[in-house]
Design a protein around this motif. Sequence first.
Motif, PDB file in Angstrom:
ATOM      1  N   ILE A 114       0.830  -1.210   0.000  1.00 18.56           N
ATOM      2  CA  ILE A 114       0.000   0.000   0.000  1.00 18.56           C
ATOM      3  C   ILE A 114       0.863   1.259   0.000  1.00 18.56           C
ATOM      4  O   ILE A 114       0.565   2.226  -0.700  1.00 18.56           O
ATOM      5  CB  ILE A 114      -0.962  -0.023   1.203  1.00 18.56           C
TER       6      ILE A 114
ATOM      7  N   PHE B 177       4.023   1.804  -1.196  1.00 19.17           N
ATOM      8  CA  PHE B 177       4.700   2.133  -2.457  1.00 19.17           C
ATOM      9  C   PHE B 177       3.755   2.207  -3.639  1.00 19.17           C
ATOM     10  O   PHE B 177       4.062   2.847  -4.644  1.00 19.17           O
ATOM     11  CB  PHE B 177       5.916   1.243  -2.728  1.00 19.17           C
TER      12      PHE B 177
ATOM     13  N   SER C   9      -0.655  -2.547   8.804  1.00 23.44           N
ATOM     14  CA  SER C   9      -0.063  -3.385   9.848  1.00 23.44           C
ATOM     15  C   SER C   9       0.467  -2.604  11.046  1.00 23.44           C
ATOM     16  O   SER C   9       0.758  -3.185  12.087  1.00 23.44           O
ATOM     17  CB  SER C   9       1.107  -4.183   9.250  1.00 23.44           C
TER      18      SER C   9
ATOM     19  N   LEU D 106       4.481   1.167   9.709  1.00 24.08           N
ATOM     20  CA  LEU D 106       4.847   2.572   9.523  1.00 24.08           C
ATOM     21  C   LEU D 106       4.105   3.422  10.539  1.00 24.08           C
ATOM     22  O   LEU D 106       2.901   3.261  10.734  1.00 24.08           O
ATOM     23  CB  LEU D 106       4.460   3.050   8.113  1.00 24.08           C
TER      24      LEU D 106
HETATM   25  S1  SF4 Z   1       5.094  -0.667   5.483  1.00 20.40           S
HETATM   26 FE1  SF4 Z   1       2.879  -0.915   5.748  1.00 20.40          FE
HETATM   27  S2  SF4 Z   1       1.953  -0.192   3.825  1.00 20.40           S
HETATM   28 FE2  SF4 Z   1       4.168  -0.530   3.448  1.00 20.40          FE
HETATM   29  S3  SF4 Z   1       4.312  -2.647   2.649  1.00 20.40           S
HETATM   30 FE3  SF4 Z   1       4.601  -2.740   4.881  1.00 20.40          FE
HETATM   31  S4  SF4 Z   1       2.568  -3.137   5.717  1.00 20.40           S
HETATM   32 FE4  SF4 Z   1       2.299  -2.416   3.630  1.00 20.40          FE
END
Ligand code: SF4
Length: 75
Positions: free
Chosen positions: A27, A29, A63, A66
Amino acid sequence: MPVKTLHYSNGEITIVWKPDVCIHSGICFQGLASVFDPRRRPWIDMSQAHTLRIVEQVKQCPSGALSIAEKKKVE
Ligand code: SF4
């Protein structure tokens, strides 16, 4: 085992990324490829978008990998 944590800052905010928590949803990138590019090192380049846009994208991480560590006043 402790969760590894990496920090990326642009002087206004600092993004915290926990690779052990990332579920690789894509999500970040897909939404903001200029900042989040898994093929680049470092994969997060905070200079590529406005702070408010980066914050908006970080909030969409499903998740919790970030997050924003600190946020100063943004005008
Ligand atoms: S950091 Fe978050 S948005 Fe980016 S790939 Fe990982 S889970 Fe997905």
